[in-house]
Design a protein around this motif. Structure first.
Motif, PDB file in Angstrom:
ATOM      1  N   GLU A   1      24.419 -28.987 -85.289  1.00  0.00           N
ATOM      2  CA  GLU A   1      23.486 -28.376 -84.344  1.00  0.00           C
ATOM      3  C   GLU A   1      23.984 -26.496 -84.035  1.00  0.00           C
ATOM      4  OE1 GLU A   1      22.983 -30.358 -80.815  1.00  0.00           O
ATOM      5  OE2 GLU A   1      22.167 -32.198 -81.750  1.00  0.00           O
ATOM      6  N   GLY A   2      25.484 -26.529 -84.444  1.00  0.00           N
ATOM      7  CA  GLY A   2      25.922 -25.386 -84.068  1.00  0.00           C
ATOM      8  C   GLY A   2      26.673 -25.612 -83.053  1.00  0.00           C
ATOM      9  N   ILE A   3      27.502 -24.484 -82.434  1.00  0.00           N
ATOM     10  CA  ILE A   3      28.155 -24.471 -81.027  1.00  0.00           C
ATOM     11  C   ILE A   3      27.954 -23.336 -80.266  1.00  0.00           C
ATOM     12  CG2 ILE A   3      30.383 -23.544 -82.166  1.00  0.00           C
ATOM     13  CD1 ILE A   3      31.964 -25.512 -80.556  1.00  0.00           C
ATOM     14  N   SER A   4      27.939 -23.567 -79.142  1.00  0.00           N
ATOM     15  CA  SER A   4      27.757 -22.297 -78.122  1.00  0.00           C
ATOM     16  C   SER A   4      29.100 -21.716 -77.939  1.00  0.00           C
ATOM     17  CB  SER A   4      27.200 -22.792 -76.925  1.00  0.00           C
ATOM     18  OG  SER A   4      26.140 -23.269 -76.922  1.00  0.00           O
ATOM     19  N   MET A   5      29.258 -20.445 -77.778  1.00  0.00           N
ATOM     20  CA  MET A   5      30.309 -19.852 -77.688  1.00  0.00           C
ATOM     21  C   MET A   5      30.914 -19.968 -76.465  1.00  0.00           C
ATOM     22  SD  MET A   5      30.461 -19.081 -80.685  1.00  0.00           S
ATOM     23  CE  MET A   5      32.359 -18.002 -80.505  1.00  0.00           C
ATOM     24  N   LEU A   6      32.145 -20.549 -75.994  1.00  0.00           N
ATOM     25  CA  LEU A   6      32.964 -20.564 -74.670  1.00  0.00           C
ATOM     26  C   LEU A   6      34.169 -19.946 -74.584  1.00  0.00           C
ATOM     27  CD1 LEU A   6      32.208 -24.483 -74.322  1.00  0.00           C
ATOM     28  CD2 LEU A   6      30.925 -22.889 -73.301  1.00  0.00           C
ATOM     29  N   PRO A   7      34.696 -19.695 -73.477  1.00  0.00           N
ATOM     30  CA  PRO A   7      36.154 -18.995 -73.490  1.00  0.00           C
ATOM     31  C   PRO A   7      36.985 -19.726 -74.216  1.00  0.00           C
ATOM     32  CG  PRO A   7      34.935 -19.038 -71.264  1.00  0.00           C
ATOM     33  CD  PRO A   7      34.071 -20.130 -72.170  1.00  0.00           C
ATOM     34  N   ALA A   8      37.800 -19.084 -74.561  1.00  0.00           N
ATOM     35  CA  ALA A   8      39.178 -19.611 -75.376  1.00  0.00           C
ATOM     36  C   ALA A   8      39.904 -20.318 -74.535  1.00  0.00           C
ATOM     37  CB  ALA A   8      39.991 -18.246 -76.056  1.00  0.00           C
ATOM     38  N   ALA A   9      40.723 -21.532 -75.219  1.00  0.00           N
ATOM     39  CA  ALA A   9      41.671 -22.226 -74.543  1.00  0.00           C
ATOM     40  C   ALA A   9      42.870 -21.475 -73.732  1.00  0.00           C
ATOM     41  CB  ALA A   9      42.032 -23.370 -75.478  1.00  0.00           C
ATOM     42  N   ASP A  10      43.275 -21.946 -72.713  1.00  0.00           N
ATOM     43  CA  ASP A  10      44.297 -21.582 -72.064  1.00  0.00           C
ATOM     44  C   ASP A  10      45.460 -22.596 -71.844  1.00  0.00           C
ATOM     45  OD1 ASP A  10      46.157 -20.649 -70.069  1.00  0.00           O
ATOM     46  OD2 ASP A  10      44.806 -19.372 -69.051  1.00  0.00           O
ATOM     47  N   PRO A  11      46.464 -22.780 -72.898  1.00  0.00           N
ATOM     48  CA  PRO A  11      47.469 -23.515 -72.790  1.00  0.00           C
ATOM     49  C   PRO A  11      48.111 -24.044 -71.549  1.00  0.00           C
ATOM     50  CG  PRO A  11      47.667 -22.450 -74.763  1.00  0.00           C
ATOM     51  CD  PRO A  11      46.639 -21.713 -73.904  1.00  0.00           C
TER      52      PRO A  11
ATOM     53  N   VAL B   1      25.933 -29.902 -63.019  1.00  0.00           N
ATOM     54  CA  VAL B   1      25.321 -30.056 -64.062  1.00  0.00           C
ATOM     55  C   VAL B   1      26.187 -30.690 -65.300  1.00  0.00           C
ATOM     56  CG1 VAL B   1      24.104 -28.977 -66.158  1.00  0.00           C
ATOM     57  CG2 VAL B   1      23.594 -28.405 -63.811  1.00  0.00           C
ATOM     58  N   THR B   2      27.684 -30.237 -65.343  1.00  0.00           N
ATOM     59  CA  THR B   2      28.388 -30.799 -66.354  1.00  0.00           C
ATOM     60  C   THR B   2      29.237 -31.733 -65.938  1.00  0.00           C
ATOM     61  OG1 THR B   2      28.760 -28.295 -67.110  1.00  0.00           O
ATOM     62  CG2 THR B   2      30.616 -30.143 -67.629  1.00  0.00           C
ATOM     63  N   ALA B   3      29.318 -31.970 -64.544  1.00  0.00           N
ATOM     64  CA  ALA B   3      29.992 -33.079 -63.926  1.00  0.00           C
ATOM     65  C   ALA B   3      28.908 -34.544 -64.156  1.00  0.00           C
ATOM     66  CB  ALA B   3      30.176 -32.885 -62.468  1.00  0.00           C
ATOM     67  N   ALA B   4      27.568 -34.104 -64.013  1.00  0.00           N
ATOM     68  CA  ALA B   4      26.782 -35.343 -64.113  1.00  0.00           C
ATOM     69  C   ALA B   4      26.891 -36.132 -65.579  1.00  0.00           C
ATOM     70  CB  ALA B   4      25.386 -34.814 -63.718  1.00  0.00           C
TER      71      ALA B   4
ATOM     72  N   SER C   1      28.161 -25.208 -67.795  1.00  0.00           N
ATOM     73  CA  SER C   1      26.700 -25.294 -67.903  1.00  0.00           C
ATOM     74  C   SER C   1      26.153 -23.941 -68.062  1.00  0.00           C
ATOM     75  CB  SER C   1      26.444 -26.221 -66.867  1.00  0.00           C
ATOM     76  OG  SER C   1      26.504 -25.458 -65.557  1.00  0.00           O
ATOM     77  N   GLU C   2      26.674 -22.967 -67.159  1.00  0.00           N
ATOM     78  CA  GLU C   2      26.285 -21.558 -67.255  1.00  0.00           C
ATOM     79  C   GLU C   2      26.513 -20.773 -68.391  1.00  0.00           C
ATOM     80  OE1 GLU C   2      25.967 -17.659 -64.251  1.00  0.00           O
ATOM     81  OE2 GLU C   2      26.517 -19.490 -63.486  1.00  0.00           O
ATOM     82  N   TRP C   3      27.706 -20.911 -69.057  1.00  0.00           N
ATOM     83  CA  TRP C   3      28.267 -20.342 -70.452  1.00  0.00           C
ATOM     84  C   TRP C   3      27.167 -20.902 -71.464  1.00  0.00           C
ATOM     85  CZ3 TRP C   3      31.389 -16.642 -71.677  1.00  0.00           C
ATOM     86  CH2 TRP C   3      32.363 -16.194 -70.810  1.00  0.00           C
ATOM     87  N   ILE C   4      27.088 -22.171 -71.197  1.00  0.00           N
ATOM     88  CA  ILE C   4      26.104 -23.070 -72.579  1.00  0.00           C
ATOM     89  C   ILE C   4      24.894 -22.177 -72.343  1.00  0.00           C
ATOM     90  CG2 ILE C   4      25.172 -24.868 -73.333  1.00  0.00           C
ATOM     91  CD1 ILE C   4      27.759 -26.456 -72.488  1.00  0.00           C
TER      92      ILE C   4
END
Length: 312
Positions: free
Chosen positions: A110-120, A148-151, A176-179
């Motif tokens: 399906e592809g992937i939504s762009m999210l912030p980069a990981a922060d180690p 929304v995400t927690a659910a 959820s808003e980023w997505i």
């Protein structure tokens, strides 16, 4: 006409590897492993990684591509898998996806939504907080900021909870808003046909899971984890060390729990993983289901593959 790619999926201990080798014995197959644990070098026993003999029998791709100290994202898997599919087809051979990391499969299709980069550093801080407070407490925090995400996340789904908390803490914006804001990458150019190995009796699958983990321990899993633990540069917050069956033994080696408790928790966590995998698979109405507990499962997989692939 959109080219088809066959995927052999199913929960852990459902017999995917054996079925994939049976297919490779009849067709010119190369296997693209769809697993977030077998990517790591030095993690062989607890990931049920194909043996050297099995890898010599048929080419396997995306195994041993990362050190346990490194990360690997679903987006990276998507690009690597698409590259391998194209290369295998160009050789006149048949790509076969095989594995149980359903997020990888979803992103591939399906592809992937762009999210912030990981922060180690932030991830490590969240893991330490979870160690003290427990993941259910952090799940409750997530529910306040991103209901929304927690659910859709279980209170002990540590890896996904960590990522969701990391996103809103680093950006101030819920996952959820980023997505909702972002546009997914273009979907795959292939049509995926899913053969799903599923049990009619979950208790029998649970028995398989317990037996397999016992066999892994007899094969030296504790020593494998002990060698990783002794490296000094790894910690329980890394994705590799959060793998089911490894995290629990790591906690035992840290002196937090007994070996008996670690084994019990590892088996329970594996059962929960299988439940999540089955829930995801059953949401796909187009999959072809094979009873994995049947003595005829491999033959049924071959029959379904014959309908998708040319006669060998």
């Amino acid at each position: 006409m959109t080219p088809s790619v066959l995927c052999l999926a199913g929960p852990t201990a459902s017999g995917k590897s054996a079925a994939s080798l049976a297919l490779a014995a009849r067709w010119p197959v190369e296997i693209i492993v769809m697993d977030s644990a077998t990517i790591y070098r030095g993690m062989d026993i607890g990931t049920a990684k194909p043996s050297a003999a099995e890898q010599a029998q048929v080419p396997h791709h995306l195994i041993d591509i990362r050190d346990p100290a490194e990360s690997y994202s679903a987006a990276e898997f998507r690009q690597d898998a698409l590259d391998r599919i194209g290369q295998i087809r160009a050789r006149g051979r048949l790509p076969l996806l095989c594995g149980g990391t359903m997020m990888y499969y979803k992103v591939l299709r399906e592809g992937i939504s762009m999210l912030p980069a990981a922060d180690p550093a932030l991830r490590a801080a969240i893991d330490e907080e979870a160690r003290i407070k427990g993941w259910p407490t952090l799940h409750a925090e997530l529910a306040r900021h991103d209901p929304v995400t927690a659910a859709r996340l279980a209170p002990n789904d540590s890896q996904r909870l960590q990522r969701a908390i990391e996103i809103y803490r680093s950006s101030g914006i819920p996952m959820s808003e980023w997505i909702a804001r972002s546009t997914p990458e273009k979907a795959s150019p292939y049509r995926f046909i899913t053969i799903s190995l599923e049990p009619s009796d979950r208790l029998q699958l649970h028995a398989r899971i317990a037996a397999r983990y016992g066999a892994m321990l007899e094969a030296g899993l504790l020593e494998e984890v002990r060698q990783l633990h002794a490296r000094g540069d790894l910690h329980i917050g890394l994705p590799s060390m959060r793998c089911v069956g490894y995290r629990q033994l790591w906690e035992h080696l840290d002196g937090r729990i007994s070996l008996e408790t670690a084994v019990e928790q590892a088996i329970a966590a594996t059962r929960q993983l299988a439940k999540r995998q089955l829930t995801w698979l059953r949401s796909d109405p187009e999959r072809h289901v094979v009873e994995c507990l049947s003595d005829h499962a491999t033959g049924q997989v071959i029959d379904l593959a014959r309908a998708a692939w040319p006669e060998p």
